[in-house]
Scaffold this motif. Structure first.
Motif, short mmCIF file in Angstrom:
data_model
loop_
_atom_site.label_atom_id
_atom_site.label_comp_id
_atom_site.label_asym_id
_atom_site.label_seq_id
_atom_site.Cartn_x
_atom_site.Cartn_y
_atom_site.Cartn_z
N GLN A 114 0.83 -1.19 0.00
CA GLN A 114 0.00 0.00 0.00
C GLN A 114 0.87 1.25 0.00
O GLN A 114 2.01 1.22 0.42
N MET A 115 0.31 2.33 -0.50
CA MET A 115 1.03 3.58 -0.56
C MET A 115 0.12 4.66 0.01
O MET A 115 -1.08 4.68 -0.26
N LEU A 116 0.68 5.55 0.80
CA LEU A 116 -0.06 6.66 1.37
C LEU A 116 0.44 7.96 0.77
O LEU A 116 1.65 8.19 0.68
N VAL A 117 -0.49 8.81 0.34
CA VAL A 117 -0.13 10.06 -0.31
C VAL A 117 -0.89 11.21 0.35
O VAL A 117 -2.12 11.17 0.42
N PRO A 118 -0.18 12.24 0.85
CA PRO A 118 -0.88 13.43 1.37
C PRO A 118 -1.63 14.11 0.23
O PRO A 118 -1.10 14.28 -0.87
N ARG A 119 -2.87 14.48 0.48
CA ARG A 119 -3.71 15.16 -0.53
C ARG A 119 -4.36 16.38 0.09
O ARG A 119 -4.40 16.54 1.29
N GLY A 120 -4.96 17.19 -0.72
CA GLY A 120 -5.63 18.39 -0.25
C GLY A 120 -4.65 19.40 0.31
O GLY A 120 -4.82 19.88 1.43
#
Length: 148
Positions: free
Chosen positions: A7-13
């Motif tokens: 899994q990969m986590l990406v900061p958004r917003g």
């Protein structure tokens, strides 16, 4: 064979400036990389089967201590202060450049472009070169054939 995380986590917003400071203060956003002027409101999780978007408050509780990976200050890298925005200039010294059609294939012209970028405050310069093509062109110009 390359392996990738499950899994990969990406900061958004992403939000910037005073809006970022206020959102962090109200706990609806988190500072990105320890920066006071850049924050994120969501974390997007990509897994093998699906993607999910979590508000920053929920992401913080789901990740626990792992959340600090995204919020802690970044150390300097290659002499650059990672606590500020760094600007990268790009010089493409390839004859088949899609962006400038080979404008900087000649070293003196490329050097002038680098000097101009430095004068305008860039922090790092990426010089794109296809060594074989560059070498072949310059060897032909000097009457040396095509081998370098």
């Amino acid at each position: 064979m390359t392996t990738y995380p499950q899994q990969m986590l990406v900061p958004r917003g992403l939000i910037y400036g005073n809006a970022a400071r206020c959102a962090v203060q109200q706990e609806v956003a988190a500072p990105l990389g320890g920066r006071a002027d850049v924050a994120f409101c969501f974390m997007e999780q990509h897994g093998p089967d699906a993607a999910h978007m979590y508000p920053v408050q929920q992401a913080r509780s789901l990740l626990g201590e792992g959340f600090s990976y995204y919020t802690r200050p970044r150390p300097s890298f290659a002499g650059m202060n990672m606590q500020k925005m760094n600007i990268m200039g790009i010089i493409n010294m390839t004859p088949d450049s899609f962006s400038d059609g080979g404008r900087y294939i000649d070293f003196p012209r490329a050097q002038k472009a680098v000097d101009a970028m430095l004068a305008h405050g860039v922090d790092i310069i990426d010089i794109e070169v296809n060594p074989r093509a560059w070498c072949t062109i310059h060897s032909r110009r000097r009457g040396m054939g095509t081998d370098c």
